[in-house]
Scaffold this motif. Structure first.
Motif, PDB file in Angstrom:
ATOM      1  N   VAL A  79      46.474  40.971  27.854  1.00  0.00           N
ATOM      2  CA  VAL A  79      46.135  40.894  29.278  1.00  0.00           C
ATOM      3  C   VAL A  79      45.120  41.968  29.661  1.00  0.00           C
ATOM      4  CG1 VAL A  79      48.357  39.859  29.863  1.00  0.00           C
ATOM      5  CG2 VAL A  79      48.071  42.337  30.065  1.00  0.00           C
ATOM      6  N   SER A  80      44.431  42.544  28.688  1.00  0.00           N
ATOM      7  CA  SER A  80      43.420  43.558  28.970  1.00  0.00           C
ATOM      8  C   SER A  80      42.290  42.984  29.816  1.00  0.00           C
ATOM      9  CB  SER A  80      42.841  44.095  27.662  1.00  0.00           C
ATOM     10  OG  SER A  80      41.652  44.835  27.887  1.00  0.00           O
ATOM     11  N   TRP A  81      41.841  43.746  30.785  1.00  0.00           N
ATOM     12  CA  TRP A  81      40.719  43.329  31.638  1.00  0.00           C
ATOM     13  C   TRP A  81      39.451  43.068  30.821  1.00  0.00           C
ATOM     14  CZ3 TRP A  81      36.108  45.977  31.733  1.00  0.00           C
ATOM     15  CH2 TRP A  81      36.113  47.258  31.147  1.00  0.00           C
ATOM     16  N   VAL A  89      44.638  36.429  33.625  1.00  0.00           N
ATOM     17  CA  VAL A  89      43.805  37.611  33.865  1.00  0.00           C
ATOM     18  C   VAL A  89      42.328  37.226  33.880  1.00  0.00           C
ATOM     19  CG1 VAL A  89      43.053  39.827  32.888  1.00  0.00           C
ATOM     20  CG2 VAL A  89      45.482  39.226  32.911  1.00  0.00           C
ATOM     21  N   ASN A  90      41.961  36.285  33.006  1.00  0.00           N
ATOM     22  CA  ASN A  90      40.562  35.847  32.887  1.00  0.00           C
ATOM     23  C   ASN A  90      39.661  37.059  32.640  1.00  0.00           C
ATOM     24  OD1 ASN A  90      38.458  34.041  32.752  1.00  0.00           O
ATOM     25  ND2 ASN A  90      38.265  33.763  34.952  1.00  0.00           N
ATOM     26  N   GLY A 278      46.520  43.687  38.460  1.00  0.00           N
ATOM     27  CA  GLY A 278      45.519  44.737  38.514  1.00  0.00           C
ATOM     28  C   GLY A 278      44.470  44.578  37.429  1.00  0.00           C
ATOM     29  N   GLN A 279      44.901  44.167  36.231  1.00  0.00           N
ATOM     30  CA  GLN A 279      43.954  43.911  35.155  1.00  0.00           C
ATOM     31  C   GLN A 279      42.985  42.788  35.540  1.00  0.00           C
ATOM     32  OE1 GLN A 279      43.518  45.397  32.112  1.00  0.00           O
ATOM     33  NE2 GLN A 279      45.181  46.867  32.292  1.00  0.00           N
ATOM     34  N   ALA A 280      43.497  41.780  36.212  1.00  0.00           N
ATOM     35  CA  ALA A 280      42.631  40.674  36.659  1.00  0.00           C
ATOM     36  C   ALA A 280      41.587  41.163  37.659  1.00  0.00           C
ATOM     37  CB  ALA A 280      43.480  39.561  37.273  1.00  0.00           C
ATOM     38  N   ARG A 281      41.987  42.090  38.538  1.00  0.00           N
ATOM     39  CA  ARG A 281      41.021  42.629  39.495  1.00  0.00           C
ATOM     40  C   ARG A 281      39.942  43.447  38.784  1.00  0.00           C
ATOM     41  NH1 ARG A 281      44.254  39.871  41.297  1.00  0.00           N
ATOM     42  NH2 ARG A 281      42.572  38.467  40.708  1.00  0.00           N
TER      43      ARG A 281
END
Length: 297
Positions: A79-81, A89-90, A278-281
């Motif tokens: 799930v890393s940004w 997360v994309n 938060g990772q998605a942001r």
């Protein structure tokens, strides 16, 4: 007779002059305007920044490893940004490369707990992969120490970051570099200080320079937190200045530092690291910065 001869001579001379003028390109009033060639359009220079890189390496610390995003006290790189494969997360890699290429064309070389002094090694490893884009998120752990006195000095931070870019350029001179600002640690403290679970985890030693005695609002405690925040601001100035000297480096302009993480965007286990949301942001911010057109010269 002499008059007629002079008349014929004058007419002949005039006729000759007209013929000469008709064949001449310039110098006669009767000639048409000179034809000038249309100037060729100047070709546009090829942009230095490629908005669609085909491979990506990520370096940094626990945020890029998505620490505490999926379970307590554990990395969750999916799930890393930067390089995650989770569709929710994309990640930046998913957006740029697509699901079919993200596994084979992106690499997460970050390490939880890393400080700027480690970045030259991570950059050398990244350069060996010959990526077209390298993402950098480093610096939080340089401010997050057991005591304020142990924070990395600003000039040392600068020297390590300069060495890191130099290490990358040795093996990947044309790789693009996207550098994020260090998050505002004081804002993260403000979001989590009223969470009983967050405070309990913070007591284990997470970012003690900022998070110790979380509910202490005395003047000394506030001065300590302000010192940490000021050091983060100084680190971000270094990141911006050093990056500006490299024509293939792009700093986020303080976008991550300015992002207002709320309860949804913080880990439910430590109220400090980004959650999956938060990772998605962070992925959104990164994609917006990486794909932005170059400003006019």
């Amino acid at each position: 007779m002499r008059g007629r001869r002079r008349f014929r001579t004058t007419v002949a001379a005039a006729g000759a002059a007209l013929l000469l003028c008709a064949g001449a390109l310039t110098g006669c009033e009767t000639a048409g305007p000179a034809v000038t060639a249309s100037p060729k359009p100047t070709p546009r220079p090829t942009p230095v920044w490629d908005r669609t890189p085909a491979s990506l390496a990520a370096v940094g610390d626990s945020i890029t490893r998505a620490f505490d995003a999926c379970s307590v006290l554990a990395d969750c790189p999916e799930v890393s940004w930067a390089t995650g494969t989770d569709a929710g997360v994309n990640s930046l890699a998913l957006r740029l490369l697509g699901a079919e290429r993200v596994t084979d064309s992106s690499w997460n070389l970050a390490r939880t707990g890393a400080r700027m002094a480690e970045l030259p090694q991570q950059m050398a490893r990244a350069g060996a992969r010959k990526p077209e884009l390298v993402t950098v998120m480093m610096g939080a752990n340089d401010a997050c120490r057991d005591r304020v006195e142990l924070m990395t000095p600003v000039e040392e931070f600068r020297a390590d970051f300069e060495a890191a870019l130099a290490a990358l350029r040795k093996s990947a001179p044309k790789a693009q570099v996207y550098v994020t600002s260090v998050p505002d640690l004081k804002r993260l403290w403000a979001q989590g200080k009223d969470s009983p679970m967050g405070r309990q985890v913070w007591q284990l030693g997470i970012c003690a320079s900022m998070l110790a005695d979380a509910q202490d609002l005395s003047a000394p405690a506030e001065r300590r937190r302000t010192l940490v925040r000021d050091r983060v601001v100084a680190y971000n100035t270094v990141l911006e200045e050093v990056c500006a000297k490299d024509r293939r480096c792009r700093y986020d302009g303080g976008a991550v530092f300015g992002f207002r993480f709320d309860g949804r965007q913080l880990s439910p286990w430590d109220w400090f690291h980004p959650s999956k949301n938060g990772q998605a942001r962070l992925a959104e911010i990164a994609h917006r910065q990486v794909t932005a057109p170059e400003p006019p010269a």
